[in-house]
Motif scaffolding. Structure first.
Motif, mmCIF file in Angstrom:
data_model
loop_
_atom_site.group_PDB
_atom_site.id
_atom_site.type_symbol
_atom_site.label_atom_id
_atom_site.label_comp_id
_atom_site.label_asym_id
_atom_site.label_seq_id
_atom_site.Cartn_x
_atom_site.Cartn_y
_atom_site.Cartn_z
ATOM 1 N N ASP A 65 -33.074 28.347 10.790
ATOM 2 C CA ASP A 65 -33.747 28.255 9.496
ATOM 3 C C ASP A 65 -33.700 26.832 8.948
ATOM 4 N N VAL A 66 -32.574 26.159 9.145
ATOM 5 C CA VAL A 66 -32.474 24.773 8.675
ATOM 6 C C VAL A 66 -33.474 23.887 9.398
ATOM 7 N N THR A 67 -33.616 24.069 10.705
ATOM 8 C CA THR A 67 -34.582 23.237 11.452
ATOM 9 C C THR A 67 -36.018 23.537 11.035
ATOM 10 N N GLN A 68 -36.289 24.767 10.572
ATOM 11 C CA GLN A 68 -37.621 25.071 10.056
ATOM 12 C C GLN A 68 -37.888 24.280 8.777
ATOM 13 N N VAL A 69 -36.826 24.092 7.986
ATOM 14 C CA VAL A 69 -36.969 23.257 6.790
ATOM 15 C C VAL A 69 -37.265 21.816 7.202
ATOM 16 N N PHE A 70 -36.550 21.309 8.182
ATOM 17 C CA PHE A 70 -36.821 19.946 8.668
ATOM 18 C C PHE A 70 -38.283 19.825 9.105
ATOM 19 N N ARG A 71 -38.760 20.842 9.816
ATOM 20 C CA ARG A 71 -40.139 20.803 10.312
ATOM 21 C C ARG A 71 -41.127 20.787 9.158
ATOM 22 N N ALA A 72 -40.863 21.654 8.165
ATOM 23 C CA ALA A 72 -41.768 21.707 7.015
ATOM 24 C C ALA A 72 -41.777 20.399 6.238
ATOM 25 N N GLN A 73 -40.664 19.675 6.272
ATOM 26 C CA GLN A 73 -40.560 18.394 5.581
ATOM 27 C C GLN A 73 -41.030 17.228 6.448
ATOM 28 N N ARG A 74 -41.503 17.506 7.648
ATOM 29 C CA ARG A 74 -42.010 16.510 8.619
ATOM 30 C C ARG A 74 -40.927 15.476 8.955
ATOM 31 N N VAL A 94 -46.542 26.220 24.907
ATOM 32 C CA VAL A 94 -47.614 26.576 23.983
ATOM 33 C C VAL A 94 -48.147 25.331 23.299
ATOM 34 N N ALA A 95 -49.395 25.415 22.878
ATOM 35 C CA ALA A 95 -50.025 24.248 22.258
ATOM 36 C C ALA A 95 -49.496 24.003 20.848
ATOM 37 N N ASP A 96 -49.272 25.081 20.096
ATOM 38 C CA ASP A 96 -48.843 24.946 18.710
ATOM 39 C C ASP A 96 -47.389 25.391 18.587
ATOM 40 N N LEU A 97 -46.496 24.428 18.508
ATOM 41 C CA LEU A 97 -45.073 24.758 18.434
ATOM 42 C C LEU A 97 -44.700 25.462 17.138
ATOM 43 N N ASP A 98 -45.528 25.325 16.085
ATOM 44 C CA ASP A 98 -45.205 25.962 14.810
ATOM 45 C C ASP A 98 -45.301 27.484 14.877
ATOM 46 N N THR A 99 -45.863 28.007 15.952
ATOM 47 C CA THR A 99 -45.913 29.466 16.100
ATOM 48 C C THR A 99 -44.579 30.045 16.544
ATOM 49 N N ILE A 100 -43.659 29.182 16.954
ATOM 50 C CA ILE A 100 -42.351 29.643 17.417
ATOM 51 C C ILE A 100 -41.416 29.698 16.213
ATOM 52 N N LYS A 101 -41.078 30.900 15.806
ATOM 53 C CA LYS A 101 -40.265 31.099 14.624
ATOM 54 C C LYS A 101 -38.943 31.762 15.000
ATOM 55 N N PRO A 102 -37.901 31.500 14.220
ATOM 56 C CA PRO A 102 -36.607 32.169 14.505
ATOM 57 C C PRO A 102 -36.676 33.646 14.200
ATOM 58 N N ALA A 103 -35.776 34.400 14.806
ATOM 59 C CA ALA A 103 -35.702 35.835 14.566
ATOM 60 C C ALA A 103 -35.151 36.095 13.172
ATOM 61 N N ARG A 104 -35.566 37.219 12.592
ATOM 62 C CA ARG A 104 -35.031 37.638 11.297
ATOM 63 C C ARG A 104 -33.848 38.561 11.538
ATOM 64 N N ARG A 105 -32.753 38.315 10.885
ATOM 65 C CA ARG A 105 -31.555 39.130 11.078
ATOM 66 C C ARG A 105 -30.943 39.489 9.738
ATOM 67 N N ASN A 106 -30.277 40.623 9.715
ATOM 68 C CA ASN A 106 -29.509 41.003 8.532
ATOM 69 C C ASN A 106 -28.193 40.240 8.516
ATOM 70 N N ILE A 118 -37.188 24.472 20.013
ATOM 71 C CA ILE A 118 -36.082 24.703 20.943
ATOM 72 C C ILE A 118 -34.989 25.532 20.270
ATOM 73 N N VAL A 119 -34.638 25.147 19.048
ATOM 74 C CA VAL A 119 -33.576 25.865 18.334
ATOM 75 C C VAL A 119 -33.973 27.315 18.091
ATOM 76 N N ALA A 120 -35.223 27.546 17.690
ATOM 77 C CA ALA A 120 -35.671 28.911 17.436
ATOM 78 C C ALA A 120 -35.646 29.751 18.712
ATOM 79 N N THR A 121 -36.035 29.150 19.831
ATOM 80 C CA THR A 121 -36.038 29.882 21.103
ATOM 81 C C THR A 121 -34.620 30.229 21.539
ATOM 82 N N LEU A 122 -33.714 29.273 21.428
ATOM 83 C CA LEU A 122 -32.322 29.556 21.776
ATOM 84 C C LEU A 122 -31.733 30.623 20.853
ATOM 85 N N ASP A 123 -32.110 30.561 19.575
ATOM 86 C CA ASP A 123 -31.628 31.559 18.623
ATOM 87 C C ASP A 123 -32.126 32.952 19.009
ATOM 88 N N ARG A 124 -33.383 33.056 19.398
ATOM 89 C CA ARG A 124 -33.935 34.348 19.813
ATOM 90 C C ARG A 124 -33.267 34.856 21.090
#
Length: 880
Positions: free
Chosen positions: A821-830, A769-781, A715-721
């Motif tokens: 990016d922080v929520t991606q860390v949470f996800r990676a840490q389960r 989507v079936a695999d939520l891990d495919t949803i990644k935040p956008a890369r920004r400068n 959800i956070v990644a989608t809102l960020d995008r």
């Protein structure tokens, strides 16, 4: 054209030499000259000498290039124009040249002139040029006032007196731009330019040349004096009575200060740069010899010097523009107001030429008269000058008589009180009466949170307070116009606003120190003990409501009860609420938004109810739930949902919803539950209840979905995008395996508003989507300015009061995509996220999360250490 004057004659008599070799040598000469000038600058040599010597060094190269390309007998004349013509040349400034020649000569010398201009570029001189006849100069000046202005600064390089007379004749007021037309056009040009740069000299990265109070404003006065009065120097203006010797000395002092800043900026930037960007501020401050002191950084000292110079320039600029106007329009009979004051062409003037004669009471009477006549255009220039000369005679309030103190208080209680304070501040009176205010005048804070100097921020806060008192609701503030009329003594709020930041930069807690100042002021001015206590308390606690609303869970009855105990009574609550709104909105135009408006309004309302109930009767959890259910049920009747159906919907919702959410949120979510299918994602978004600029794009987003790991991160990644920044997230687990996640979002800086329907569509599609891990935040400068405000990350852990969850507090440098990016860390840490409060203060992010592991247990030491390491790695990887 005639032969050049002897002092200007080129060394050669005909074109000669090897152009490439000459250009290489000339470039080296220029580099050596600039290096020598830089060394002299660092030795603190006179700035005017440096500017003149650089112009002379360039003169030599230009004349030498001319001799390389143009024969002595060529019927051409060469002039420096613009700033170069004034003989003021900065290290990276370009040069403007005019070749004066008849059309036949222009044609005959076309190739030679082309070689000349090319040679200057090859020598490293950025050159703007024009080749015109006197008639063409007249035509170009008529069409473009900037051309006329540049030509008016013409200085002969290879020309004689007849050439100069021909040029000046071509642009004479008899042919182009009569004095009155020129004045009006230049005054409007200045107004537009100042508006383009924010209409304030107090931004974070001011333009030294074009910004309000900058060098261009001083130059504009010079141009106007030349066109309106025919005077090229200050002595002529002084002789005509248009400029006082003291005003000239002051203006020259500030011009040199600004010129030194600009010269140094060119050196540290090593390119043509007029804006004092963060990239160069610290380096320039160090080069100018500033060092960090207790409570004040070196860069803040340098910037305070600029802001004070700009303020003085603006003050004198106003006076001289008014005198030029009088010179053109002539004097008119004054309108007498009373025995002391009159109006001259709408400007307030003292009738006695010796006013104020060292009398502070007379000065206060001036401001009282000004406030009593709202249609006054401003202060007459002669009276403004007399006031400026009298500033040293104004006593500080501690040394003044009781009568003077009473007179000052009367100004705060009278009409246009905030305008009066602003006028006194702008004209230097307030800093004399209140010495602590002088210390914060022009004081900046080197961060992205405070975009104004302390004194300008204070005045912005007072203007917001005046808006609350106007009786006209400001759509940015939902309830302020309802609260203000209940104030017993509105001047207490004004005084609290005046003192709330007055101790900034002293090296201690500015709230504590400011409260001491406020108390001393109240006692000296004869305020009652109760009123003095209120003002001092407001200053001391002016951050309390903001911190409580943004960093704590104000839906928690314990938080409300604790805050209510601190506030203690309704009057303090009203005053603190209004001061908090005015303070946040006056800190930065971008800081106030619909989310903060609602947070503070909710905290105010909840605290008011707690005070009405009595602090000895805190609301019980069960009572809060029952009240919320009843209120939401009443709202659902508008949707044709009866009590029975409402209770059926409530059973499907988490108990926490009824404890933490507002009744309108509960009713809204119940309607979503009504239309949702148990195994499907359902997204609903609505506009936050706010109007005006602060509410543009503010949305509340509700996601009702079957629970699964990675949902929050997706959800956070989608809102960020989608370009949305999350202000707050509230995540509840429903009784049937579904999550009830609520997000309050705003468009991220620089992003467009997103319609509620688009948010619903994007989230619904992404979460299907079936695999939520495919949803990644956008890369920004990373934005340029954030590189200069690095904050050492702070990561802290604590258990919640019931021990079931872990509180993670995170303080770090904010940047686009940080939360994603922080929520991606949470996800990676389960890890699972149950609550999130997102607060950003300029470049500083202060976020709080409630976390558990995948079994909904609080994090043990090993999981905490792993999370700390992963977050630290994330921040270490941030671009510098």
């Amino acid at each position: 054209m005639k032969e050049p004057a002897a002092a200007s004659r080129p060394a050669a008599n005909a074109p000669s030499g090897d152009p490439p070799a000459w250009a290489t040598q000339a470039r080296a000469r220029l580099v050596d000259a600039d290096a020598a000038l830089a060394t002299r600058f660092d030795r603190n040599e006179d700035i005017d000498t440096l500017l003149r010597d650089r112009a002379m060094a360039v003169d030599a190269i230009v004349r030498d290039a001319w001799s390389q390309c143009i024969a002595d007998d060529a019927p051409l004349a060469l002039f420096a124009v613009g700033g170069y013509g004034r003989g003021e040349l900065y290290p990276q400034s370009d040069i403007d040249l005019l070749v004066l020649a008849d059309p036949d000569a222009q044609a005959a010398q076309h190739d030679a002139l082309a070689r000349f201009f090319a040679l200057l570029w090859d020598a490293g001189l950025q050159t703007g040029h024009a080749v015109r006849s006197p008639a063409e100069c007249t035509s170009a000046a008529r069409d473009d006032i900037t051309v006329l202005t540049a030509l008016s600064e013409a200085r002969p390089l290879v020309a004689d007196e007849r050439d100069l007379r021909a040029l000046l004749h071509a642009i004479d007021t008899r042919h182009v731009w009569p004095a009155s037309d020129y004045f009006r056009a230049k005054r409007e040009e200045q107004r537009v330019r100042q508006a383009r740069f924010g209409d304030t000299s107090d931004n974070l990265e001011p333009n030294l040349k074009e910004g309000p109070g900058g060098l261009r404003d001083i130059q504009t006065l010079r141009w106007m004096a030349l066109r309106v009065l025919g005077q090229r120097d200050a002595q002529g203006m002084i002789a005509l009575g248009q400029l006082g010797a003291d005003e000239y000395a002051t203006l020259e002092r500030e011009r040199r200060a600004l010129a030194r800043l600009r010269f140094g900026l060119h050196l540290v930037a090593n390119r043509r740069e007029e804006r004092l960007r963060f990239d160069h501020q610290k380096t320039l401050a160090a080069r100018l010899g500033h060092v960090d002191a207790d409570g004040t950084l070196a860069v803040e000292q340098m910037m305070q010097g600029f802001y004070r110079s700009a303020s003085v320039v603006l003050r004198i600029n106003d006076r001289l523009l008014q005198r030029f106007e009088e010179q053109l329009e002539g004097e008119v009979a004054p309108d007498v107001i009373d025995d002391t004051f009159e109006l001259r062409r709408g400007y307030l003037a003292a009738r006695d030429q010796h006013w104020p004669n060292g009398d502070t009471a007379a000065i206060f009477a001036l401001f009282a008269t000004w406030a009593a006549h709202p249609r006054i255009r401003g202060l007459h220039s002669q009276t403004a000058r007399a006031l400026a000369e009298s500033l040293p005679t104004i006593l500080a309030y501690a040394d003044a008589t009781p009568a003077l103190r009473a007179q000052f208080l009367a100004l705060l209680r009278g009409p246009q009180a905030v305008d009066t304070v602003a006028r006194m501040a702008r004209l230097g009176v307030l800093a004399r009466w209140l010495p602590a205010f002088a210390q914060v005048s022009g004081r900046m804070q080197f961060d992205l949170f405070h975009v104004f100097t302390v004194d300008q921020h204070t005045l912005a806060v007072l203007r917001n307070i005046a808006g609350f008192a106007s009786g006209t609701p400001d759509e940015r503030f939902s309830i302020a116009h309802e609260v203000h009329p209940r104030l017993r003594k509105p001047e207490l709020l004004l005084l609290a606003g005046l003192f709330h930041d007055i101790a900034k930069g002293r090296g201690g807690d500015h709230s504590e120190l400011g409260a001491v100042d406020a108390r001393e002021f109240g006692v000296a001015h004869g305020l009652s003990e109760a009123d003095t206590d209120i003002i001092a308390w407001l200053v001391k606690k002016h951050l309390l409501m903001s911190v409580t609303a943004q960093k704590q869970d104000i839906s928690d009855p314990d938080v409300i009860h604790k805050f209510a105990r601190e506030v203690a009574d309704r009057e303090r609550l009203d005053l603190l609420y209004l001061l908090t709104c005015a303070d946040i909105a006056g800190t930065s135009p971008k800081l106030w938004n619909a989310w903060k408006d609602r947070l503070l309004a909710d905290l105010y309302t909840a605290t008011r109810l707690a005070l009405r109930r009595g602090l000895e009767h805190p609301v019980a959890k069960a009572d809060r739930i029952a009240e919320s259910r009843a209120a939401a049920q009443a709202m659902l009747a508008d949707f044709a949902i009866d009590a029975g159906e409402a209770q059926g919907l409530f059973v499907q919702m988490p108990d926490e919803t009824f404890l933490r959410a507002r009744p309108d949120q509960i009713a809204w979510q119940a309607t979503v539950v009504r239309s949702a299918k148990p195994d499907r994602v359902r997204v609903s978004a609505r506009t936050l209840n706010a109007k005006g600029a602060a509410g543009i794009g503010a949305l509340e987003v509700f996601v009702l979905a079957p629970d699964r790991d990675g949902l929050f991160a997706a959800i956070v990644a989608t809102l960020d995008r989608a370009g949305l920044a999350i202000m707050q997230a509230r995540l509840f687990d429903g009784p049937d395996g579904r999550v009830f996640d609520t997000f309050e979002v705003l468009p991220a800086e620089g992003q467009r508003s997103v319609a509620a329907e688009e948010v619903e569509r994007r989230l619904s599609t992404a979460l299907a989507v079936a695999d939520l891990d495919t949803i990644k935040p956008a890369r920004r400068n990373q934005p340029r300015h954030l590189r200069h405000f690095r904050i050492a990350p702070q990561i802290g852990f604590a258990d919640t009061s019931d021990g079931r969850r872990t509180m993670l507090s995170l303080v770090c440098t904010d940047r686009p995509g940080l939360l994603a990016d922080v929520t991606q860390v949470f996800r990676a840490q389960r890890l699972r996220v149950h609550d999130a409060r997102i607060a950003t203060f300029g470049a500083r992010a202060e976020d709080v999360f409630q976390l558990t592991d995948e079994r909904d247990h609080a994090l043990d030491d090993a999981r905490r250490d792993a999370l700390r390491a992963a977050l630290s790695a994330l921040f270490d990887g941030d671009p510098r």
